[in-house]
Design a protein around this motif. Structure first.
Motif, PDB file in Angstrom:
ATOM      1  N   GLU A  73      33.357 -18.152  50.112  1.00  8.47           N
ATOM      2  CA  GLU A  73      32.448 -17.723  51.181  1.00  8.47           C
ATOM      3  C   GLU A  73      31.032 -17.675  50.639  1.00  8.47           C
ATOM      4  N   THR A  75      27.435 -16.756  51.547  1.00  8.15           N
ATOM      5  CA  THR A  75      26.754 -15.933  52.550  1.00  8.15           C
ATOM      6  C   THR A  75      25.246 -16.062  52.411  1.00  8.15           C
ATOM      7  N   LYS A  78      20.548 -14.562  57.903  1.00  7.18           N
ATOM      8  CA  LYS A  78      20.558 -15.300  59.167  1.00  7.18           C
ATOM      9  C   LYS A  78      19.291 -16.132  59.344  1.00  7.18           C
ATOM     10  N   GLU A 118      33.464 -24.690  56.873  1.00  7.93           N
ATOM     11  CA  GLU A 118      33.315 -24.231  58.246  1.00  7.93           C
ATOM     12  C   GLU A 118      32.243 -23.146  58.307  1.00  7.93           C
ATOM     13  N   GLN A 120      30.038 -20.054  59.889  1.00  5.05           N
ATOM     14  CA  GLN A 120      30.152 -18.917  60.797  1.00  5.05           C
ATOM     15  C   GLN A 120      28.725 -18.440  61.051  1.00  5.05           C
ATOM     16  N   TYR A 121      28.219 -18.769  62.224  1.00  3.41           N
ATOM     17  CA  TYR A 121      26.844 -18.436  62.559  1.00  3.41           C
ATOM     18  C   TYR A 121      26.739 -16.975  62.983  1.00  3.41           C
ATOM     19  N   MET A 129      24.933 -15.083  57.828  1.00  2.00           N
ATOM     20  CA  MET A 129      25.829 -16.140  58.282  1.00  2.00           C
ATOM     21  C   MET A 129      26.544 -16.690  57.062  1.00  2.00           C
ATOM     22  N   ARG A 130      27.707 -17.305  57.300  1.00  2.00           N
ATOM     23  CA  ARG A 130      28.551 -17.748  56.183  1.00  2.00           C
ATOM     24  C   ARG A 130      28.920 -19.213  56.322  1.00  2.00           C
ATOM     25  N   ASN A 132      32.206 -21.104  54.904  1.00  2.00           N
ATOM     26  CA  ASN A 132      33.492 -20.968  54.228  1.00  2.00           C
ATOM     27  C   ASN A 132      33.926 -22.340  53.729  1.00  2.00           C
TER      28      ASN A 132
END
Length: 144
Positions: A73, A75, A78, A118, A120-121, A129-130, A132
């Motif tokens: 992950e 990170t 944002k 993938e 993650q917004y 946000m991440r 992965n």
């Protein structure tokens, strides 16, 4: 120490080497292992990795060929851009020696045919946000 434990430590060490001073595009602030707690408002970008599945691919006697899948992950704040996320993705794979000609620079057992990422917004009220990144590693474990 089991081979799986050694593998986890080696992955953490590789990821900890992602820094602009080492020729990467991303400057990772901290790498957290599977059981580490990430403090609130930790400086970004940071990585937390963990294994999510470990399966036996083959066995002979007291040895087994195993496939361990990890999620890494990555990170970001944002406020980070798509370019930052793309650079981070490339840097994680580069740190593992993805498609490296020099086999000594490759992460031992890395399955170069099994990786994906993938995003993650951030949702309302979320400050990060991440990305992965999923990878797989093959290793041999001996059961005595």
């Amino acid at each position: 120490m089991t081979k799986a434990t050694e593998l986890d430590a080696a992955l953490g060490a590789r990821l900890a080497g992602i820094a602009q001073s080492a020729g990467f595009l991303t400057d990772i602030k901290q790498v957290y292992g599977p059981l580490d707690s990430v403090r609130d408002r930790a400086e970004t970008p940071y990585i937390q990795y963990r294994w999510v599945r470990d399966t036996r691919a083959d066995s002979a006697g007291r040895q087994a060929l195993r496939r361990r899948k990890y999620v890494i992950e990555l990170t970001f704040s944002k406020a980070a851009s798509s370019l930052d996320m793309d650079n981070g993705h490339v840097d994680v794979l580069r740190s593992l020696g993805f498609n490296e000609v020099d086999v000594d620079k490759r992460f031992p057992g890395l399955d170069e045919g099994d990786d994906d990422a993938e995003p993650q917004y951030p949702a309302d009220g979320v400050t990060t946000m991440r990305l992965n990144i999923n990878i797989a590693v093959l290793y041999s474990e001996t059961y005595r």
